[in-house]
Write an enzyme that holds these catalytic residues in place. Structure first.
Site, mmCIF file in Angstrom:
data_model
loop_
_atom_site.group_PDB
_atom_site.id
_atom_site.type_symbol
_atom_site.label_atom_id
_atom_site.label_comp_id
_atom_site.label_asym_id
_atom_site.label_seq_id
_atom_site.Cartn_x
_atom_site.Cartn_y
_atom_site.Cartn_z
ATOM 1 N N MET A 7 0.842 -1.202 0.000
ATOM 2 C CA MET A 7 0.000 0.000 0.000
ATOM 3 C C MET A 7 0.876 1.251 0.000
ATOM 4 O O MET A 7 1.070 1.901 1.024
ATOM 5 C CB MET A 7 -0.917 -0.013 1.230
ATOM 6 C CG MET A 7 -1.729 -1.280 1.361
ATOM 7 S SD MET A 7 -2.713 -1.321 2.902
ATOM 8 C CE MET A 7 -1.383 -1.489 4.116
ATOM 9 N N ASP A 8 1.362 1.608 -1.158
ATOM 10 C CA ASP A 8 2.325 2.706 -1.255
ATOM 11 C C ASP A 8 1.634 3.993 -1.721
ATOM 12 O O ASP A 8 0.729 3.947 -2.551
ATOM 13 C CB ASP A 8 3.421 2.325 -2.263
ATOM 14 C CG ASP A 8 4.710 3.071 -2.007
ATOM 15 O OD1 ASP A 8 4.781 3.823 -1.012
ATOM 16 O OD2 ASP A 8 5.652 2.910 -2.799
ATOM 17 N N GLY A 9 2.087 5.139 -1.170
ATOM 18 C CA GLY A 9 1.609 6.428 -1.637
ATOM 19 C C GLY A 9 0.721 7.190 -0.675
ATOM 20 O O GLY A 9 0.160 8.233 -1.051
#
Length: 307
Positions: free
Chosen positions: A83-85
């Site tokens: 879950m990047d960003g």
């Protein structure tokens, strides 16, 4: 004269009574004619009660819930997500970093719920890597507090949805309050089988493999196993993903445009299909996920062999 007036009154009353009788007869006849037509629209109380008994505790995914672009028989069994960003999303939208992480946590629950509705059994999320301890202390403290508060507040939600939750990772450095919440959550949901959410907190793929090796060495020193007992299946049971029926993800999704696995599931991802999305995690909605699933279902998974 009085007699005539009285007779007229009786005649009027008799006429009214006759009209009312005729009207009542017509209404009764009309109800008999219309009642069979109305019954399908108004089921009996007993049938509603029985329907509730059937629906309660039953998890059935209808065909209408499968988007037309997808084939149910080709759904992955286990989807993993990095879950990047979240921080970039908060910065772009003028919010605090903590608000970005909260939006990411909300998105994860929506994502997992959609997976389960589509018949996907297991969802694993890389929530906090061992390397993340190197971030600013305030940010790390904020994340630990968010984990503790959010998981604590969602215990009843997971129970109502019959979702089993497992937390994997080193967990040696996490706060005691978070550790208690993790144990409480796992205990409260351990009996559920059809839907499994795995959260990786303080997780490292290298640490996972090293831990498995150390466990095998200890068992060997205790005379519990022999060299010929150790194969891939045996080794896999020593990894932290032994908590799930499907330890190896079929599909890994990473958001925000980064194209690396960042020390996540190094053993388990050997034959996993990858999907890298430029979308920041809080914006990774249902349509974006369907795009990832369509891409996955179009691939020819041969696991190293030629067919």
């Amino acid at each position: 004269m009085n007699f005539m007036i009285h007779a007229n009154h009786l005649l009027v009353l008799f006429t009214i009574s006759t009209m009312l009788s005729v009207l009542w007869f017509l209404l009764s006849l009309l109800s008999l004619l219309l009642l069979p037509c109305l019954r399908p629209c108004f089921p009996a109380k007993g049938s509603l009660k029985n329907k509730k008994k059937i629906d309660k505790g039953t998890y059935v995914v209808g065909e209408e819930e499968t988007p037309k672009e997808l084939q149910r028989e080709l759904m992955p069994r286990h989807v993993a997500v990095i879950m990047d960003g979240n921080r970039r999303w908060a910065k772009q939208t003028g919010l605090l970093t903590s608000q970005g992480y909260e939006a990411g946590a909300k998105r994860l629950l929506e994502f997992a719920d959609l997976c389960f509705k589509l018949g996907i059994n297991t969802v694993s999320a890389f929530a906090f890597s061992t390397e993340n301890w190197g971030r600013h202390k305030i940010e790390v403290k904020c994340l630990m507090y968010l984990f503790q508060r959010y998981l604590k507040s969602k215990i009843q939600f997971f129970q109502s949805k019959e979702i089993r939750v497992s937390v994997i990772g080193n967990l040696a450095k996490i706060p005691e309050s978070l550790l208690r919440t993790v144990h409480e959550l796992e205990e409260a949901t351990k009996s559920y089988k059809k839907k499994h959410l795995i959260l990786a907190i303080d997780y490292s793929g290298r640490f996972d493999i090293l831990g498995a090796c150390k466990n095998i060495v200890k068992k060997s020193e205790q005379g519990l196993i022999r060299e010929e007992d150790v194969d891939e299946t045996f080794f896999e049971r020593e990894l932290q993903t032994r908590c799930t029926e499907f330890p190896s993800p079929d599909l890994l999704i990473r958001t925000s445009g980064e194209q690396r696995i960042s020390n996540f599931f190094l053993w388990q991802l050997a034959y996993t299909e990858f999907f890298f999305s430029p979308v920041l995690w809080p914006d990774f909605d249902k349509q974006k996920f369907i795009e990832a699933l369509v891409s996955y279902q179009r691939r020819d998974r041969r696991f190293g062999s030629r067919l």
